[in-house]
Write a protein that holds these residues in place. Structure first.
Motif, PDB file in Angstrom:
ATOM      1  N   ARG A  83       0.841  -1.195   0.000  1.00  0.00           N
ATOM      2  CA  ARG A  83       0.000   0.000   0.000  1.00  0.00           C
ATOM      3  C   ARG A  83       0.880   1.250   0.000  1.00  0.00           C
ATOM      4  O   ARG A  83       1.884   1.307   0.730  1.00  0.00           O
ATOM      5  CB  ARG A  83      -0.897   0.061   1.223  1.00  0.00           C
ATOM      6  CG  ARG A  83      -1.928  -0.980   1.526  1.00  0.00           C
ATOM      7  CD  ARG A  83      -2.368  -1.963   0.527  1.00  0.00           C
ATOM      8  NE  ARG A  83      -3.425  -2.799   1.097  1.00  0.00           N
ATOM      9  CZ  ARG A  83      -3.433  -4.115   1.097  1.00  0.00           C
ATOM     10  NH1 ARG A  83      -2.422  -4.770   0.554  1.00  0.00           N
ATOM     11  NH2 ARG A  83      -4.447  -4.780   1.608  1.00  0.00           N
ATOM     12  N   PRO A  84       0.500   2.268  -0.766  1.00  0.00           N
ATOM     13  CA  PRO A  84       1.249   3.527  -0.716  1.00  0.00           C
ATOM     14  C   PRO A  84       1.035   4.226   0.627  1.00  0.00           C
ATOM     15  O   PRO A  84      -0.009   4.068   1.276  1.00  0.00           O
ATOM     16  CB  PRO A  84       0.648   4.339  -1.871  1.00  0.00           C
ATOM     17  CG  PRO A  84      -0.719   3.771  -2.068  1.00  0.00           C
ATOM     18  CD  PRO A  84      -0.596   2.309  -1.742  1.00  0.00           C
ATOM     19  N   THR A  85       2.018   5.010   1.037  1.00  0.00           N
ATOM     20  CA  THR A  85       1.944   5.720   2.315  1.00  0.00           C
ATOM     21  C   THR A  85       0.703   6.591   2.398  1.00  0.00           C
ATOM     22  O   THR A  85       0.046   6.666   3.446  1.00  0.00           O
ATOM     23  CB  THR A  85       3.205   6.573   2.514  1.00  0.00           C
ATOM     24  OG1 THR A  85       4.361   5.722   2.484  1.00  0.00           O
ATOM     25  CG2 THR A  85       3.169   7.312   3.834  1.00  0.00           C
ATOM     26  N   GLU A  86       0.343   7.237   1.314  1.00  0.00           N
ATOM     27  CA  GLU A  86      -0.838   8.107   1.303  1.00  0.00           C
ATOM     28  C   GLU A  86      -2.087   7.337   1.707  1.00  0.00           C
ATOM     29  O   GLU A  86      -2.907   7.829   2.508  1.00  0.00           O
ATOM     30  CB  GLU A  86      -1.026   8.718  -0.087  1.00  0.00           C
ATOM     31  CG  GLU A  86      -2.246   9.637  -0.168  1.00  0.00           C
ATOM     32  CD  GLU A  86      -2.515  10.124  -1.583  1.00  0.00           C
ATOM     33  OE1 GLU A  86      -3.205  11.151  -1.718  1.00  0.00           O
ATOM     34  OE2 GLU A  86      -2.053   9.460  -2.545  1.00  0.00           O
ATOM     35  N   LEU A  87      -2.244   6.149   1.185  1.00  0.00           N
ATOM     36  CA  LEU A  87      -3.430   5.358   1.505  1.00  0.00           C
ATOM     37  C   LEU A  87      -3.401   4.896   2.958  1.00  0.00           C
ATOM     38  O   LEU A  87      -4.417   4.956   3.668  1.00  0.00           O
ATOM     39  CB  LEU A  87      -3.517   4.153   0.564  1.00  0.00           C
ATOM     40  CG  LEU A  87      -4.672   3.175   0.813  1.00  0.00           C
ATOM     41  CD1 LEU A  87      -6.017   3.892   0.792  1.00  0.00           C
ATOM     42  CD2 LEU A  87      -4.643   2.054  -0.219  1.00  0.00           C
ATOM     43  N   LEU A  88      -2.248   4.449   3.430  1.00  0.00           N
ATOM     44  CA  LEU A  88      -2.135   3.995   4.819  1.00  0.00           C
ATOM     45  C   LEU A  88      -2.446   5.125   5.794  1.00  0.00           C
ATOM     46  O   LEU A  88      -3.176   4.941   6.776  1.00  0.00           O
ATOM     47  CB  LEU A  88      -0.731   3.450   5.081  1.00  0.00           C
ATOM     48  CG  LEU A  88      -0.365   2.129   4.393  1.00  0.00           C
ATOM     49  CD1 LEU A  88       1.107   1.819   4.617  1.00  0.00           C
ATOM     50  CD2 LEU A  88      -1.233   0.995   4.896  1.00  0.00           C
ATOM     51  N   GLU A  89      -1.903   6.303   5.528  1.00  0.00           N
ATOM     52  CA  GLU A  89      -2.110   7.438   6.429  1.00  0.00           C
ATOM     53  C   GLU A  89      -3.555   7.916   6.392  1.00  0.00           C
ATOM     54  O   GLU A  89      -4.121   8.278   7.438  1.00  0.00           O
ATOM     55  CB  GLU A  89      -1.152   8.564   6.066  1.00  0.00           C
ATOM     56  CG  GLU A  89       0.307   8.231   6.369  1.00  0.00           C
ATOM     57  CD  GLU A  89       1.254   9.347   5.992  1.00  0.00           C
ATOM     58  OE1 GLU A  89       0.810  10.295   5.284  1.00  0.00           O
ATOM     59  OE2 GLU A  89       2.438   9.286   6.391  1.00  0.00           O
ATOM     60  N   THR A  90      -4.161   7.924   5.208  1.00  0.00           N
ATOM     61  CA  THR A  90      -5.553   8.359   5.088  1.00  0.00           C
ATOM     62  C   THR A  90      -6.476   7.400   5.822  1.00  0.00           C
ATOM     63  O   THR A  90      -7.403   7.815   6.526  1.00  0.00           O
ATOM     64  CB  THR A  90      -5.962   8.455   3.609  1.00  0.00           C
ATOM     65  OG1 THR A  90      -5.088   9.360   2.933  1.00  0.00           O
ATOM     66  CG2 THR A  90      -7.393   8.947   3.463  1.00  0.00           C
TER      67      THR A  90
END
Length: 365
Positions: A15-22
């Motif tokens: 998973r990209p960091t953006e998706l994990l953080e969101t």
């Protein structure tokens, strides 16, 4: 009629960091970010030359959350504990997610298992759509707890029957939804390969391993019978644990190979073969004609890129036991069985998938 996919992959991507953080923040635009990154990984799969396309399981928190999100009856506050082993010293100390909820009430489906995934893939996939689902056999071992679950289902066998009934009915519709490839992920078969886990089944799950193996094969076959459709390739994937580059079981396929290969009504077996924990290729001699073995030669756990020459040599070794036309190649497991993913980078992941595609082209054209 099943198709031949020589350059395969198990399904999940980092998973990209953006998706994990969101997702961690609980923001309302998760679906938009999922869509954007799924389009990105679909394009990467096409560029690399993979033969079937997944959404990377980006809409899931783990490889089986499509089931637990869609079905009432799971409580995630009291998980069955399991010891994981580090793949290598650098992985020591990495958090390992708890992905197993306990069944505390009667299981009841409230939404389609892959209802958030298939419509988007039908619209955007650039080729054959591959959908993954957890095996019904996954749940008795990790979601049945004596003193709790047995108040609802008398024993693990009864719970397995309940899960299978839900799974098979859903799969019946999925098989006619426009997908080309259905893969069932079944890591619990690894319990029969490792003496410490067969002992655990007897002591903690309170089942006879031979009886549970028979019940497991029956359960998976019920799901494959529901999925059987002229345009859908059916596969099963077996690994020995895959969570933040950790594993829990080891041992070759010898203990179950004959029954596993002959009795399961599938077209393809995706088998873990990335290191010595998986045993040798000799059990492949038991594979019937007409079925394909996807050799999981590339590690999704370790960041180091394998050498093409080594993979070609190992395919030649496997071909001494099973004809080359019955073989294919893939990573040994997904890159993110849980959304946190294994301990490597996206660039390293794509390099490994490119290697899989390059090897497949060199061997099979």
């Amino acid at each position: 009629m099943s198709s031949v996919y020589r350059a395969d992959h198990v399904g999940s991507f980092l998973r990209p960091t953006e998706l994990l953080e969101t997702r961690k923040a609980g923001a309302g635009n998760v679906r938009e970010i999922e869509d954007r990154h799924i389009l990105r990984v679909l394009n990467r799969q096409k560029e690399i030359g993979l033969d079937a396309f997944t959404d990377g399981e980006f809409r899931r928190t783990n490889f089986m959350s499509d089931f637990t999100d869609a079905v009432e009856g799971f409580d995630f506050g009291d998980a069955v504990q399991r010891k994981w082993n580090e793949e290598k010293k650098e992985g020591a100390g990495a958090a390992v997610s708890s992905i197993n909820g306990i069944v505390t009430s009667a299981l009841k489906q409230r939404q389609p298992l892959t209802g958030r995934e298939v419509p988007f893939m039908r619209e955007h996939a650039p080729g054959p759509i591959k959908i993954t689902l957890p095996s019904a056999t996954q749940f008795p071992a990790i979601s049945f707890k004596y003193g709790i679950t047995d108040k609802v289902y008398r024993d693990p066998y009864a719970m397995l029957e309940a899960v299978t009934a839900i799974m098979a009915e859903d799969i019946r519709g999925l098989a006619t939804s426009g997908i080309s490839y259905l893969q069932i992920d079944a890591p619990r078969y690894s319990y029969y390969l490792d003496p410490k886990w067969t002992a655990w089944m007897e002591k903690e799950l309170r089942v006879d391993p031979a009886e549970m193996l028979a019940a497991s094969l029956k359960a998976d076959n019920a799901c494959f019978a529901a999925a059987r459709h002229p345009d859908v390739t059916l596969a099963i994937h077996l690994c020995r644990g895959n969570n933040r580059s950790h594993w829990y079981a080891e041992g070759g396929y010898d203990a179950i190979a004959e029954r596993f290969f002959h009795e399961l009504a599938v077209d393809r077996f995706l088998l873990e073969y990335d290191d010595e924990r998986s045993g040798n290729f000799e059990p492949l001699r038991l594979m019937p004609q007409g079925k394909t073995v996807v050799l999981g030669l590339v590690s999704s756990k370790r960041p180091e890129l394998e050498r093409k020459g080594d993979l070609l040599r190992r395919i030649d070794e496997a071909a001494k036991h099973l004809p080359l036309e019955q073989l294919a190649v893939s990573p040994q497991c997904g890159f993110a069985s849980t959304m946190e993913g294994n301990l490597l980078t996206e660039d390293q992941q794509w390099a490994k998938l490119q290697l899989v595609a390059d090897v497949a082209r060199e061997v099979w054209g």
